[in-house]
Write a protein that holds these residues in place. Sequence first.
Motif, mmCIF file in Angstrom:
data_model
loop_
_atom_site.group_PDB
_atom_site.id
_atom_site.type_symbol
_atom_site.label_atom_id
_atom_site.label_comp_id
_atom_site.label_asym_id
_atom_site.label_seq_id
_atom_site.Cartn_x
_atom_site.Cartn_y
_atom_site.Cartn_z
ATOM 1 N N THR A 104 0.864 -1.173 0.000
ATOM 2 C CA THR A 104 0.000 0.000 0.000
ATOM 3 C C THR A 104 0.902 1.225 0.000
ATOM 4 N N PHE A 105 0.628 2.146 -0.901
ATOM 5 C CA PHE A 105 1.492 3.304 -1.053
ATOM 6 C C PHE A 105 0.684 4.557 -1.338
ATOM 7 N N ARG A 106 1.350 5.684 -1.155
ATOM 8 C CA ARG A 106 0.817 6.981 -1.552
ATOM 9 C C ARG A 106 1.831 7.577 -2.519
ATOM 10 N N ALA A 107 1.379 7.898 -3.705
ATOM 11 C CA ALA A 107 2.230 8.519 -4.719
ATOM 12 C C ALA A 107 1.863 9.992 -4.831
ATOM 13 N N HIS A 108 2.869 10.835 -4.789
ATOM 14 C CA HIS A 108 2.675 12.279 -4.907
ATOM 15 C C HIS A 108 2.977 12.701 -6.338
ATOM 16 N N TYR A 109 2.204 13.659 -6.812
ATOM 17 C CA TYR A 109 2.400 14.135 -8.178
ATOM 18 C C TYR A 109 1.987 15.592 -8.287
ATOM 19 N N THR A 110 2.379 16.188 -9.394
ATOM 20 C CA THR A 110 1.806 17.468 -9.792
ATOM 21 C C THR A 110 1.197 17.246 -11.165
ATOM 22 N N HIS A 111 0.039 17.824 -11.350
ATOM 23 C CA HIS A 111 -0.642 17.740 -12.651
ATOM 24 C C HIS A 111 -0.945 19.167 -13.082
ATOM 25 N N ARG A 112 -0.253 19.577 -14.137
ATOM 26 C CA ARG A 112 -0.393 20.936 -14.645
ATOM 27 C C ARG A 112 -0.215 21.960 -13.520
ATOM 28 N N GLY A 113 0.798 21.694 -12.667
ATOM 29 C CA GLY A 113 1.161 22.611 -11.604
ATOM 30 C C GLY A 113 0.409 22.439 -10.289
ATOM 31 N N ARG A 114 -0.587 21.579 -10.238
ATOM 32 C CA ARG A 114 -1.368 21.365 -9.010
ATOM 33 C C ARG A 114 -0.946 20.057 -8.359
ATOM 34 N N ALA A 115 -0.673 20.122 -7.058
ATOM 35 C CA ALA A 115 -0.226 18.942 -6.319
ATOM 36 C C ALA A 115 -1.395 18.005 -6.039
ATOM 37 N N GLY A 116 -1.088 16.703 -6.015
ATOM 38 C CA GLY A 116 -2.097 15.703 -5.692
ATOM 39 C C GLY A 116 -1.441 14.429 -5.185
ATOM 40 N N THR A 117 -2.266 13.506 -4.737
ATOM 41 C CA THR A 117 -1.781 12.196 -4.299
ATOM 42 C C THR A 117 -2.690 11.103 -4.831
ATOM 43 N N LEU A 118 -2.121 9.946 -4.977
ATOM 44 C CA LEU A 118 -2.848 8.748 -5.368
ATOM 45 C C LEU A 118 -2.495 7.677 -4.343
ATOM 46 N N ARG A 119 -3.493 7.034 -3.776
ATOM 47 C CA ARG A 119 -3.254 5.959 -2.811
ATOM 48 C C ARG A 119 -3.748 4.661 -3.450
ATOM 49 N N GLU A 120 -2.898 3.628 -3.370
ATOM 50 C CA GLU A 120 -3.253 2.346 -3.982
ATOM 51 C C GLU A 120 -2.742 1.197 -3.128
ATOM 52 N N ARG A 121 -3.500 0.133 -3.122
ATOM 53 C CA ARG A 121 -3.065 -1.147 -2.541
ATOM 54 C C ARG A 121 -2.818 -2.062 -3.732
ATOM 55 N N SER A 122 -1.545 -2.318 -4.010
ATOM 56 C CA SER A 122 -1.143 -3.087 -5.192
ATOM 57 C C SER A 122 -0.899 -4.545 -4.828
ATOM 58 N N ARG A 123 -1.325 -5.434 -5.734
ATOM 59 C CA ARG A 123 -1.061 -6.869 -5.565
ATOM 60 C C ARG A 123 0.056 -7.285 -6.514
#
Length: 141
Positions: A104-123
């Motif tokens: 389970t992870f949280r990925a941080h990103y910027t999209h067109r200058g706006r910060a965001g996060t994606l949380r996923e539980r990967s198998r």
Amino acid sequence: MSSSSSRPRRRTADASPCPCGSSSSYGACCGPLHSGQSAAADAKTLMRSRFSAFAVQDEAYLLRTWHPGTRPARIDFDRGTRWTGLDILDTDAGSPFHPTGTVTFRAHYTHRGRAGTLRERSRFVRYEGAWVYMDGEISAE
């Protein structure tokens, strides 16, 4: 972690900090996995290297480490998205002694200058002796 418009892989110098957030350089961390010089020993290492592959837009590595039963035909990277950080929140199994594992992870990103996060539980599963990504459940933050 994908959407529109594929483009060539972003160049990352071996001496650069690794995108996965380890304290190692790209050349000492995820670079050897991306180039095929080494393989991930566990699910967590594969997760970190796949995050780095999204960050450097290494489509070949992502497809190579994706289970053939769930793998897309191609990865379409969104030109407006930059992956900026990774937090591993939890792992279950996925060691060199397990056949499956979750990360389970949280990925941080910027999209067109706006910060965001994606949380996923990967198998992850072992396929033909190597760890591969099977699928994941994205959850709201």
